[in-house]
Design an enzyme around this catalytic site. Structure first.
Site, PDB file in Angstrom:
ATOM      1  N   GLU A  54      -1.869  -8.394  -6.949  1.00 25.18           N
ATOM      2  CA  GLU A  54      -2.870  -7.641  -7.269  1.00 25.18           C
ATOM      3  C   GLU A  54      -3.210  -7.149  -8.393  1.00 25.18           C
ATOM      4  OE1 GLU A  54      -5.768  -7.321  -5.161  1.00 25.18           O
ATOM      5  OE2 GLU A  54      -4.666  -8.012  -3.790  1.00 25.18           O
ATOM      6  N   HIS A  57      -5.294  -9.330 -10.721  1.00 17.32           N
ATOM      7  CA  HIS A  57      -6.836  -8.877 -10.212  1.00 17.32           C
ATOM      8  C   HIS A  57      -6.586  -8.106 -11.278  1.00 17.32           C
ATOM      9  CE1 HIS A  57      -7.776 -11.519  -7.471  1.00 17.32           C
ATOM     10  NE2 HIS A  57      -6.718 -11.753  -6.443  1.00 17.32           N
ATOM     11  N   ASP A 147     -10.077 -14.338  -2.772  1.00 13.64           N
ATOM     12  CA  ASP A 147     -10.567 -14.563  -3.395  1.00 13.64           C
ATOM     13  C   ASP A 147     -11.235 -15.660  -4.134  1.00 13.64           C
ATOM     14  OD1 ASP A 147      -9.033 -12.823  -4.544  1.00 13.64           O
ATOM     15  OD2 ASP A 147      -7.117 -13.121  -4.784  1.00 13.64           O
TER      16      ASP A 147
HETATM   17 ZN    ZN Z   1      -6.960 -12.088  -4.521  1.00 16.70          ZN
END
Ligand code: ZN
Length: 203
Positions: A54, A57, A147
């Site tokens: 995370e 991202h 994703d």
């Molecule tokens: Zn992800």
């Protein structure tokens, strides 16, 4: 709501949802009862891996000026709660998480060939490397809320525009979910059935 704030990384609060804490308590309890802490240690390290995913991202999203409210951990995984996802950054933001997991998985896999931590006869680093690589494949399923769904939409939107791409990506997700559901029912695979429902309602 109903979550506990742990600490901040890169100025982003990391929070544990109440269901995650209950799940953690159950896993630790079972580990103690079975006299095998392997699963508890693995679970905690898996969620450290999820936080890193995370953060991948989030790191790229920040470069696009996105405000990241928090990273929330749930028993089924983690979410980086963002105020918006800019269309031009969606592809890079979407790829960054799986890329971190892939790098982590490959690095652990290589290390585990030379050195591993054995707990009750279970290789910790090797198992963790496989879980990270599974996380990559799971996340690259081209369906929302994975994703892969966002990556697919970002690629499609270059050709078809944003709204149409969202519809196409959602429909591909639904078809994939149905295929997984049928496969799951035929093989009586509970995990596959759960994933298919997750994907279907996400789409
Ligand atoms: Zn992800």
């Amino acid at each position: 709501m109903y979550s506990i704030r742990l600490f901040k990384i890169m100025d982003i609060p990391i929070e544990l949802h109440i269901t995650f804490i209950l799940f953690l308590i159950v896993i630790i309890g079972l580990s103690i009862m079975n006299n095998n802490i392997f699963w508890a240690v693995l679970f905690i390290l898996l969620f450290v891996s999820v936080v890193l995913h995370e953060l991948g991202h989030s790191y790229v999203a920040k470069k696009y000026g996105v405000k990241i409210e928090k990273i929330l951990l749930l028993p089924i995984g983690g979410v980086a709660v963002m105020d918006k996802i800019p269309k031009e950054g969606e592809l890079k933001i979407g790829i960054a998480g799986p890329l971190v997991s892939f790098a982590l998985g490959i690095t652990l896999l290589i290390i585990s060939q030379f050195f591993d931590i054995n707990i009750n006869g279970n290789p910790l680093l090797y198992t963790l490397s496989l879980l990270n690589l599974m996380l990559v494949s799971f996340n690259l399923i081209p369906a929302f809320p994975m994703d892969g769904g966002r990556i697919l939409r970002a690629i499609l939107s270059k050709k078809y525009g944003y709204l149409k791409s969202t519809k196409i990506a959602a429909n591909i997700g639904k078809m994939l979910a149905l295929a997984m559901l049928i496969l799951g029912l035929l093989s009586m695979n509970i995990i596959l059935i759960l994933v298919s429902l997750f994907v279907y309602f996400g789409a």
